[in-house]
Scaffold this active site. Structure first.
Site, PDB file in Angstrom:
ATOM      1  N   ALA A 185       0.818  -1.210   0.000  1.00  0.00           N
ATOM      2  CA  ALA A 185       0.000   0.000   0.000  1.00  0.00           C
ATOM      3  C   ALA A 185       0.856   1.268   0.000  1.00  0.00           C
ATOM      4  CB  ALA A 185      -0.959   0.000   1.187  1.00  0.00           C
ATOM      5  N   THR A 186       2.015   1.235   0.644  1.00  0.00           N
ATOM      6  CA  THR A 186       2.869   2.435   0.637  1.00  0.00           C
ATOM      7  C   THR A 186       3.215   2.824  -0.800  1.00  0.00           C
ATOM      8  OG1 THR A 186       3.818   1.849   2.777  1.00  0.00           O
ATOM      9  CG2 THR A 186       5.070   3.402   1.427  1.00  0.00           C
ATOM     10  N   GLN A 192      -6.527  -1.173   5.350  1.00  0.00           N
ATOM     11  CA  GLN A 192      -7.148  -1.852   6.495  1.00  0.00           C
ATOM     12  C   GLN A 192      -8.546  -2.368   6.195  1.00  0.00           C
ATOM     13  OE1 GLN A 192      -5.822  -2.667   9.412  1.00  0.00           O
ATOM     14  NE2 GLN A 192      -3.915  -1.524   9.233  1.00  0.00           N
ATOM     15  N   SER A 199      -3.162  -3.651   0.187  1.00  0.00           N
ATOM     16  CA  SER A 199      -1.982  -4.347   0.679  1.00  0.00           C
ATOM     17  C   SER A 199      -2.346  -5.800   0.978  1.00  0.00           C
ATOM     18  CB  SER A 199      -1.484  -3.660   1.954  1.00  0.00           C
ATOM     19  OG  SER A 199      -0.373  -4.348   2.470  1.00  0.00           O
ATOM     20  N   ALA A 200      -1.471  -6.746   0.622  1.00  0.00           N
ATOM     21  CA  ALA A 200      -1.779  -8.163   0.848  1.00  0.00           C
ATOM     22  C   ALA A 200      -1.574  -8.569   2.308  1.00  0.00           C
ATOM     23  CB  ALA A 200      -0.907  -9.044  -0.052  1.00  0.00           C
ATOM     24  N   HIS A 201      -0.553  -7.998   2.975  1.00  0.00           N
ATOM     25  CA  HIS A 201      -0.194  -8.543   4.298  1.00  0.00           C
ATOM     26  C   HIS A 201      -1.130  -8.110   5.419  1.00  0.00           C
ATOM     27  CE1 HIS A 201       1.954  -5.224   6.537  1.00  0.00           C
ATOM     28  NE2 HIS A 201       1.986  -4.706   5.321  1.00  0.00           N
ATOM     29  N   THR A 227      10.294  -7.000 -12.817  1.00  0.00           N
ATOM     30  CA  THR A 227       9.829  -8.385 -12.865  1.00  0.00           C
ATOM     31  C   THR A 227       8.767  -8.617 -11.796  1.00  0.00           C
ATOM     32  OG1 THR A 227      11.969  -9.089 -13.679  1.00  0.00           O
ATOM     33  CG2 THR A 227      10.563 -10.801 -12.718  1.00  0.00           C
ATOM     34  N   CYS A 249       4.219   1.962  12.871  1.00  0.00           N
ATOM     35  CA  CYS A 249       5.182   2.718  12.067  1.00  0.00           C
ATOM     36  C   CYS A 249       5.805   3.839  12.875  1.00  0.00           C
ATOM     37  CB  CYS A 249       4.503   3.304  10.846  1.00  0.00           C
ATOM     38  SG  CYS A 249       3.334   2.185  10.093  1.00  0.00           S
TER      39      CYS A 249
END
Ligand SMILES: *Cc1c(COP(=O)(O)O)cnc(C)c1O
Length: 395
Positions: A78-79, A186, A206-208, A247, A333
């Site tokens: 996301a960043t 979120q 974001s995936a995580h 890649t 963060c």
């Protein structure tokens, strides 16, 4: 501080990151082993199969937010998506107003990106939120009286869980001919999100945060005629239509796709389950600890979030003593810094009360027993800390 892990450890910090869902790992495994092809290799089956896997994942991500697969650009998280959206749109429209509108409760990724843009001469207005963390719509409307290129808002807040009224925000933004970018790191997969209703022009994911792998994410960019244009931040091999060359992270992207497919299926029941566990945690804390207050909105809130101030208790001291319950104060963060959370301050909390706040993030495998254990441990430590009588007193 010793880094030894205590025997029992309850993880209630799912806003910082989530564990990988075993089904996501299963989906990724072939692409970490024998299916190692480069998705850009068009001359052999190794490349074709990697490309197929990428396009399947693109469709899975798109489906979760009701987008078209071609509107999804894969990124490192996301960043990066937020930077690509904000900087990319600003650079793509040099003749439009050099002005952005965002809020005071954004994630660091957005705030730092805006600071960088301000150094480049872009004007940024920060709209206030009310005491529950919702954008004050009158203030947004006022901020938009000046010609503006883009509005950027965080959908589900990572500290207090407050969900914004995207319908109203989109209406105001589009009335003034502004693009709308939404930080959905979120909220993705936790609450319904539909990029067509209301119309969203760019959406960062974001995936995580969704039981997928770290280092993978996506930017939705509205297509159509005319769609939203961006200038890339990177230049290279032309991947992702040249908008994000390099890649492709095939296993990561496959995992992100699988995580989205699972979320699509389980979201309604998972959200109900997590909200009831979260409400149970709040009930237990209230029963066991006097002088506490809830931060955020109970009505418009991520189902897995709770944020509580423990009057007269230093949040950092509480965290240090809570070695067996993983929670956080403020956002991960900015921890390590001693600044009070800008989000809690924006709600009107004093620095002292902001420093006494703990964020709880429940997740897919959180149990009732863990909630009971965490509440009891917190009650024990708060009682201890208060008995030391720091002289701060309770209001
Ligand atoms: C975690 C988070 C981000 C950053 O996402 P990464 O994928 O870790 O770069 C941005 N915004 C919000 C609201 C977040 O919670």
């Amino acid at each position: 501080m010793s880094l030894q892990t205590p025997e029992k450890l309850v993880y209630l910090d799912h806003h910082a990151t989530t564990p990988l869902d075993p089904r996501v790992l299963d989906a990724m495994m072939p692409y970490l082993t024998h299916e190692f092809g480069n998705a850009s290799s068009s001359t052999h089956p190794f490349g074709w199969r990697a490309k197929e896997a990428i396009e399947r994942a693109r469709a899975q991500v798109a489906e979760l937010v009701n987008a078209q697969p071609k509107e999804i650009i894969f990124t490192s998280g996301a960043t990066e998506s937020i930077n690509l959206a904000l900087q990319g749109i600003v650079r793509a429209y040099p003749d439009r107003p050099r002005r952005l509108v965002t809020t005071t409760i954004e994630h660091r990724a957005t705030l730092d990106c805006c600071k960088h843009l301000e150094k480049d001469g872009i004007e940024v207005a920060y709209v206030k939120v009310d005491s529950t963390g919702r954008v004050v719509l009158d203030e947004l409307q006022q901020a938009l009286e000046k010609p503006t290129l883009l509005v950027s808002v965080i959908h589900g807040n990572n500290e207090i869980g407050t969900l914004q009224d995207l319908d109203a925000i989109a209406t105001l933004a589009h009335e003034r001919n502004c693009f709308l970018h939404v930080d959905a790191a979120q909220s993705l997969g936790k609450v319904p999100l539909n990029v067509r209703d209301p119309q969203i022009d760019a959406l960062s994911m974001s995936a995580h945060k969704l039981y997928g792998p770290k280092g993978t994410g996506a930017l939705f960019l509205r297509g159509g005629a005319p769609g939203v244009r961006i200038r890339p931040l990177l230049f290279g091999g032309g991947q992702e239509r040249g908008l994000r060359p390099g890649t492709l992270n095939v296993p990561g992207i496959v995992g992100f796709g699988a995580a989205c497919a699972i979320a699509k299926e389980v979201m309604p029941s998972e959200a109900r389950h997590l909200a009831s566990l979260r409400d149970y945690l709040w009930e237990l804390l209230q029963q066991q600890i006097p002088h506490i207050r809830l931060n955020g909105s109970m009505e418009y809130r991520l189902p897995n979030n709770l944020n509580v101030s423990f009057e007269g208790v230093e949040g950092e001291s509480l965290l240090t003593r809570l070695r067996d319950v993983a929670v956080s104060s403020g956002s991960a963060c900015s921890s390590g810094s001693h600044e009070a959370s800008h989000v809690l301050r924006a709600l009107g909390l004093s620095p002292r009360l902001a420093h006494s706040s703990i964020r709880f993030g429940l997740g897919r495998w959180t149990t009732r027993e863990e909630i009971e254990y965490a509440a009891a441990r917190i009650a024990e430590e708060v009682k201890q800390l208060r008995s030391f009588g720091t002289g701060e007193g309770l209001s």
